[in-house]
Design a protein around this motif. Structure first.
Motif, PDB file in Angstrom:
ATOM      1  N   GLY A  56       0.805  -1.200  -0.216  1.00 28.05           N
ATOM      2  CA  GLY A  56       0.047  -0.162  -0.151  1.00 28.05           C
ATOM      3  C   GLY A  56       0.899   1.350   0.067  1.00 28.05           C
ATOM      4  O   GLY A  56       0.395   2.302  -0.441  1.00 28.05           O
ATOM      5  N   THR A  57       2.061   1.064   0.579  1.00 30.33           N
ATOM      6  CA  THR A  57       2.854   2.654   0.680  1.00 30.33           C
ATOM      7  C   THR A  57       3.443   2.829  -0.787  1.00 30.33           C
ATOM      8  O   THR A  57       3.350   3.933  -1.023  1.00 30.33           O
ATOM      9  CB  THR A  57       4.042   2.249   1.603  1.00 30.33           C
ATOM     10  OG1 THR A  57       3.485   1.845   3.010  1.00 30.33           O
ATOM     11  CG2 THR A  57       4.849   3.297   1.920  1.00 30.33           C
ATOM     12  N   ASP A  77      -6.794   7.416   0.901  1.00 32.18           N
ATOM     13  CA  ASP A  77      -5.948   6.189   1.396  1.00 32.18           C
ATOM     14  C   ASP A  77      -7.119   5.359   2.107  1.00 32.18           C
ATOM     15  O   ASP A  77      -7.478   5.575   3.082  1.00 32.18           O
ATOM     16  CB  ASP A  77      -5.036   6.993   2.674  1.00 32.18           C
ATOM     17  CG  ASP A  77      -4.311   5.617   3.304  1.00 32.18           C
ATOM     18  OD1 ASP A  77      -4.830   4.442   3.240  1.00 32.18           O
ATOM     19  OD2 ASP A  77      -3.267   5.873   3.726  1.00 32.18           O
ATOM     20  N   SER A 137      -4.362  -1.132   0.836  1.00 28.29           N
ATOM     21  CA  SER A 137      -3.340  -2.003   1.428  1.00 28.29           C
ATOM     22  C   SER A 137      -3.938  -3.481   1.634  1.00 28.29           C
ATOM     23  O   SER A 137      -4.982  -3.747   2.284  1.00 28.29           O
ATOM     24  CB  SER A 137      -2.877  -1.491   2.867  1.00 28.29           C
ATOM     25  OG  SER A 137      -2.143  -2.597   3.397  1.00 28.29           O
ATOM     26  N   LYS A 170      -4.402  -6.738   7.497  1.00 28.75           N
ATOM     27  CA  LYS A 170      -5.745  -6.237   7.029  1.00 28.75           C
ATOM     28  C   LYS A 170      -6.690  -7.046   6.971  1.00 28.75           C
ATOM     29  O   LYS A 170      -6.511  -8.279   6.690  1.00 28.75           O
ATOM     30  CB  LYS A 170      -5.500  -5.335   5.754  1.00 28.75           C
ATOM     31  CG  LYS A 170      -4.565  -4.336   5.686  1.00 28.75           C
ATOM     32  CD  LYS A 170      -4.925  -3.102   6.545  1.00 28.75           C
ATOM     33  CE  LYS A 170      -4.270  -1.848   6.612  1.00 28.75           C
ATOM     34  NZ  LYS A 170      -3.034  -1.864   7.400  1.00 28.75           N
TER      35      LYS A 170
HETATM   36  C1  LIG Z   1      -4.046   4.057   6.872  1.00 30.46           C
HETATM   37  C2  LIG Z   1      -2.780   3.325   6.120  1.00 30.46           C
HETATM   38  N1  LIG Z   1      -2.242   3.852   5.091  1.00 30.46           N
HETATM   39  C3  LIG Z   1      -1.110   3.161   4.454  1.00 30.46           C
HETATM   40  C4  LIG Z   1      -0.872   2.039   4.921  1.00 30.46           C
HETATM   41  C5  LIG Z   1       0.357   1.293   4.321  1.00 30.46           C
HETATM   42  O1  LIG Z   1       0.133   0.058   3.752  1.00 30.46           O
HETATM   43  P1  LIG Z   1       1.098  -1.143   3.675  1.00 30.46           P
HETATM   44  O2  LIG Z   1       1.478  -1.640   4.827  1.00 30.46           O
HETATM   45  O3  LIG Z   1       0.570  -2.060   2.614  1.00 30.46           O
HETATM   46  O4  LIG Z   1       2.357  -0.712   2.849  1.00 30.46           O
HETATM   47  C6  LIG Z   1      -1.393   1.244   5.908  1.00 30.46           C
HETATM   48  C7  LIG Z   1      -1.115   0.132   6.796  1.00 30.46           C
HETATM   49  O5  LIG Z   1      -0.414  -0.635   6.885  1.00 30.46           O
HETATM   50  C8  LIG Z   1      -2.405   2.060   6.682  1.00 30.46           C
HETATM   51  O6  LIG Z   1      -3.038   1.498   7.762  1.00 30.46           O
END
Ligand SMILES: Cc1ncc(COP(=O)(O)O)c(C=O)c1O
Length: 382
Positions: free
Chosen positions: A66-67, A161, A185, A190
């Motif tokens: 997700g990042t 997001d 994400s 999740k």
């Molecule tokens: C609100 C939010 N944004 C972004 C992310 C980033 O996602 P990822 O861990 O898949 O990189 C997360 C979670 O981990 C999140 O809770």
């Protein structure tokens, strides 16, 4: 059927929902037969198509997490200067901007919904602002309509997001199709996971095309690089996990909903404790059990309650403590943000999340609730 985790004797927030092992292994065999491991192979293409249908959007671009999905979406949208976000979010939302030299401007929240407050958003708009990045905290949609009105009035890009909001809806439409794009994400913690993973969804053809190129180093075709890009691709094995997970998503959400209702009845009447409510008119994924503790009524501080729960092998968590604005580099770079985030600070100091999901048995919820009740009864403030 979602699989239960082996009982490790410790209750965790964020223990993964595991899917049908045989169905997953069957897909892994297909990957071996295809000889394709990554680079948008058949499994990722199928997963993207299924997600597009499920979410009711035109495009879904699956990503490694997700990042990176946030970073690519932000770059593809051409955001620069300042972007307004809540401070009450996981730090990745802020990092995805700062990493690209964009200033995250932290905005206060509505203490009822924990979502970014549109009235506060207006107060943060400057001539450097290019966008608003709303976060659907706990899967509860932001005030999308108000944010859209503000973005339109000021010529700003609005994106979301949606890391917490897979399977949730707003005005009867699934989250995924709002704003210029939304980012999910699929991290292991999740409601719906692909081990690691994420996706950008959009109804904009040009944006989708740009995001696809950027997630693959900017390659258009075999050897023509047209943008600065990165490697944001999802692997075939992650897509196999996702396809398997979608087959039992409804069941996972129903387990979460039952757990939520159990908590509602088991935590009733504990002084100073209130459980966050989910909308009954919209779809929710019920992935978070969010408890707010008013220490003056409970007679125990939030941190005392957390310490005692941990001592009882219940790994409850503070969320999103201490708030992005109090984490580095933001605390040093933007020391003044704090003055405008009174509600965020109050909520950061009051929230705990309790374990839920397919890894948590109903009798464990009952026992946990009894423990919580006893901790509050004992108190910590003299
Ligand atoms: C609100 C939010 N944004 C972004 C992310 C980033 O996602 P990822 O861990 O898949 O990189 C997360 C979670 O981990 C999140 O809770």
């Amino acid at each position: 059927m979602p699989k239960k985790m082996p009982d490790a004797g410790v209750l965790h927030v964020g223990a993964p929902n595991l899917y049908d092992e045989d169905a997953f292994i069957e897909r892994v065999r297909k990957i071996f037969k295809s000889g394709r491991l990554t680079n948008r192979g058949p499994m990722v293409r199928e997963f993207e198509q299924v997600l597009t249908d499920y979410l009711g959007v035109k495009h879904c671009i699956c990503m490694c997490n997700g990042t990176i999905a946030l970073e690519i979406a932000i770059r593809a949208l051409g955001l620069t200067g300042e972007v307004i976000i809540p401070s009450f979010t996981f730090v990745a939302t802020a990092h995805a901007l700062q990493w690209q030299g964009i200033k995250p401007v932290f905005c206060d929240i509505d203490p009822e919904t924990h979502n970014i407050d549109p009235i506060e958003v207006e107060n943060h708009i400057t001539d450097k602002t290019t966008g608003i990045l709303g976060v659907h905290i706990w899967g509860r949609p932001c005030n999308i309509n108000a944010l859209k009105t503000i973005a339109d009035e000021h010529g700003l890009t609005l994106m979301f997001d949606a890391a917490h909001a897979f399977g949730c809806s707003h005005d009867g439409r699934r989250i995924g199709g709002f704003g210029a794009c939304e980012v999910f994400s699929f991290h292991a913690t999740k409601v719906f996971n692909t081990f690691e993973g994420g996706a950008v969804t959009t109804n904009d053809d040009n944006l989708a095309n740009k995001i696809r190129l950027m997630q693959n180093f900017g390659f258009q075709g075999m050897d023509n690089v047209v943008y600065i890009g990165t490697n944001g691709k999802m692997t075939e094995i992650c897509a196999a996990m996702g396809l398997t997970g979608l087959e039992c998503l409804a069941e996972i959400i129903s387990v979460n909903k039952d757990a939520y209702e159990l908590y509602v009845s088991d935590l009733q009447g504990i002084p100073g404790l209130s459980l966050m409510k989910y909308s009954t008119s919209e779809h929710s994924n019920y992935q978070y059990i969010v408890v707010e503790i008013d220490e003056n009524i409970a007679g125990a501080t939030r941190d005392h309650v957390i310490d005692r729960l941990h001592a009882n092998n219940i790994l409850a968590r503070r969320y999103f403590y201490p708030g992005c604005h109090r984490a580095e580099p933001y605390r040093t770079l933007y020391p003044d943000s704090r003055k405008r985030l009174a509600k965020t600070e109050m909520i950061c100091d009051r929230i705990i999340c309790l374990p839920t999901g397919t890894a948590v048995r109903n009798d464990a919820i009952a026992a946990l609730s009894d423990t919580l009740r006893a901790i509050v009864a004992q108190g910590s403030i003299v």
